[in-house]
Design an enzyme around this catalytic site. Sequence first.
Site, PDB file in Angstrom:
ATOM      1  N   ASP A   1       0.838  -1.206   0.000  1.00 13.55           N
ATOM      2  CA  ASP A   1       0.000   0.000   0.000  1.00 13.55           C
ATOM      3  C   ASP A   1       0.875   1.259   0.000  1.00 13.55           C
ATOM      4  O   ASP A   1       0.366   2.379  -0.088  1.00 13.55           O
ATOM      5  CB  ASP A   1      -1.013  -0.002   1.159  1.00 13.55           C
ATOM      6  CG  ASP A   1      -0.369  -0.022   2.536  1.00 13.55           C
ATOM      7  OD1 ASP A   1       0.869  -0.170   2.623  1.00 13.55           O
ATOM      8  OD2 ASP A   1      -1.112   0.115   3.535  1.00 13.55           O
ATOM      9  N   SER A   2       2.213   1.062   0.042  1.00  9.73           N
ATOM     10  CA  SER A   2       3.135   2.182  -0.192  1.00  9.73           C
ATOM     11  C   SER A   2       2.890   2.775  -1.579  1.00  9.73           C
ATOM     12  O   SER A   2       3.350   3.882  -1.869  1.00  9.73           O
ATOM     13  CB  SER A   2       4.587   1.717  -0.052  1.00  9.73           C
ATOM     14  OG  SER A   2       4.814   0.562  -0.830  1.00  9.73           O
TER      15      SER A   2
ATOM     16  N   ASP B   1      -0.992  -6.165  -0.260  1.00  5.91           N
ATOM     17  CA  ASP B   1      -1.283  -5.505   1.015  1.00  5.91           C
ATOM     18  C   ASP B   1      -2.776  -5.254   1.187  1.00  5.91           C
ATOM     19  O   ASP B   1      -3.455  -4.850   0.239  1.00  5.91           O
ATOM     20  CB  ASP B   1      -0.588  -4.136   1.025  1.00  5.91           C
ATOM     21  CG  ASP B   1       0.436  -4.014   2.128  1.00  5.91           C
ATOM     22  OD1 ASP B   1       0.377  -4.812   3.092  1.00  5.91           O
ATOM     23  OD2 ASP B   1       1.294  -3.127   2.015  1.00  5.91           O
TER      24      ASP B   1
ATOM     25  N   LYS C   1      -1.043  -9.323   3.003  1.00 13.32           N
ATOM     26  CA  LYS C   1      -0.298  -8.839   4.169  1.00 13.32           C
ATOM     27  C   LYS C   1      -1.166  -7.848   4.926  1.00 13.32           C
ATOM     28  O   LYS C   1      -1.886  -7.061   4.309  1.00 13.32           O
ATOM     29  CB  LYS C   1       1.013  -8.161   3.745  1.00 13.32           C
ATOM     30  CG  LYS C   1       1.773  -7.519   4.906  1.00 13.32           C
ATOM     31  CD  LYS C   1       3.181  -7.099   4.534  1.00 13.32           C
ATOM     32  CE  LYS C   1       3.272  -5.770   3.883  1.00 13.32           C
ATOM     33  NZ  LYS C   1       2.748  -4.647   4.706  1.00 13.32           N
TER      34      LYS C   1
ATOM     35  N   GLU D   1      -1.203  -5.341   8.777  1.00 13.75           N
ATOM     36  CA  GLU D   1      -0.376  -4.773   9.844  1.00 13.75           C
ATOM     37  C   GLU D   1      -0.979  -5.024  11.225  1.00 13.75           C
ATOM     38  O   GLU D   1      -2.202  -4.934  11.403  1.00 13.75           O
ATOM     39  CB  GLU D   1      -0.231  -3.257   9.626  1.00 13.75           C
ATOM     40  CG  GLU D   1       0.494  -2.916   8.331  1.00 13.75           C
ATOM     41  CD  GLU D   1       0.642  -1.416   8.111  1.00 13.75           C
ATOM     42  OE1 GLU D   1       0.365  -0.618   9.040  1.00 13.75           O
ATOM     43  OE2 GLU D   1       1.046  -1.046   6.993  1.00 13.75           O
TER      44      GLU D   1
ATOM     45  N   GLU E   1       9.403  -4.067  10.673  1.00 17.08           N
ATOM     46  CA  GLU E   1       9.772  -2.747  10.140  1.00 17.08           C
ATOM     47  C   GLU E   1      10.206  -1.806  11.257  1.00 17.08           C
ATOM     48  O   GLU E   1       9.543  -1.705  12.304  1.00 17.08           O
ATOM     49  CB  GLU E   1       8.576  -2.135   9.379  1.00 17.08           C
ATOM     50  CG  GLU E   1       8.909  -0.742   8.841  1.00 17.08           C
ATOM     51  CD  GLU E   1       7.975  -0.229   7.759  1.00 17.08           C
ATOM     52  OE1 GLU E   1       7.048  -0.952   7.345  1.00 17.08           O
ATOM     53  OE2 GLU E   1       8.193   0.925   7.328  1.00 17.08           O
TER      54      GLU E   1
HETATM   55  O1  KIV Z   1       3.515  -1.089   1.684  1.00 20.70           O
HETATM   56  C1  KIV Z   1       4.691  -1.484   1.685  1.00 20.70           C
HETATM   57  O2  KIV Z   1       5.459  -1.238   0.758  1.00 20.70           O
HETATM   58  C2  KIV Z   1       5.157  -2.249   2.834  1.00 20.70           C
HETATM   59  C3  KIV Z   1       6.609  -2.597   2.899  1.00 20.70           C
HETATM   60  C4  KIV Z   1       7.449  -1.405   3.006  1.00 20.70           C
HETATM   61  C5  KIV Z   1       6.896  -3.599   3.944  1.00 20.70           C
HETATM   62  O3  KIV Z   1       4.386  -2.571   3.687  1.00 20.70           O
END
Ligand code: KIV
Length: 267
Positions: free
Chosen positions: A46-47, A85, A115, A117, A184
Amino acid sequence: MHRKKSILDIQKMKAEGEKISVLTCYDYPTARIIDSCGVDILLVGDSAGVVVAGYDNTLPVTLEEMVYHTRAVMRAEPKAFVVADMPFLSYQVSLDGARANAGRLVKEGGAAAVKLEGGENVAPTIRAIVDMDIPVMAHIGLTPQSIHRMGGYRVQGKKEEQAERLMADSRAVEAAGAFAVVLEGIPMKLARRITAELAIPTIGIGAGPFCDGQVLVIHDILGLCEKYSPKFVKKYADVRGVMTEAVTRYIKEVKGGEFPTEEHSFN
Ligand code: KIV
């Protein structure tokens, strides 16, 4: 030519002491390039909200956007194991919502895993998703979706009490069925302790060299972003410089009538 990687390959790497390489990816051409280099895991992070869409943080990212990016990456037919994500609000509201949204990233996006959090607080959510046969990568420590609680992007687990909480988080996500965990922004000694204790692989970002694998944002390693680059990033190329030079030359040649020539024209 490398073959398609599965969750079994990722688990085997920890067992055999082979480091796991992970990069973020959000689009088709980048997925074609990164995958041809043999990366183990592509993380549709989600970055994307920050490095692709230009938001200040990851909170505005929607599930629709994550499905879109995941589909674009999957069209590259990557051999890497693809993890998508779960964005903010797609798994925190209810277990049913989390299950449905994880399902969409697999069914519509084509990801092999998701993924999310959090630690002990999301253990029931991890269990609910794993129980529908979707592998889950956990993510603890500096969790960007918790930016307002943390008061900014700060290293977590420096104090003894925080470190013990992160140890408990790592145990909780493993017990809930996560197949791997991103660590992280935590001190490297704590990352080493977690890595030694868990049977599942740890994937570090700003967590030092002792993790089972490493992840970085592709825009950061390529030097694409203008903004501040954190201490843990290593810039492997100056693609921003290459792009600036190419675009400047193009503009100059168009203005000067040097492009196009006959070579680029039809009779
Ligand atoms: O969203 C993302 O890119 C991440 C990584 C930096 C682990 O969660």
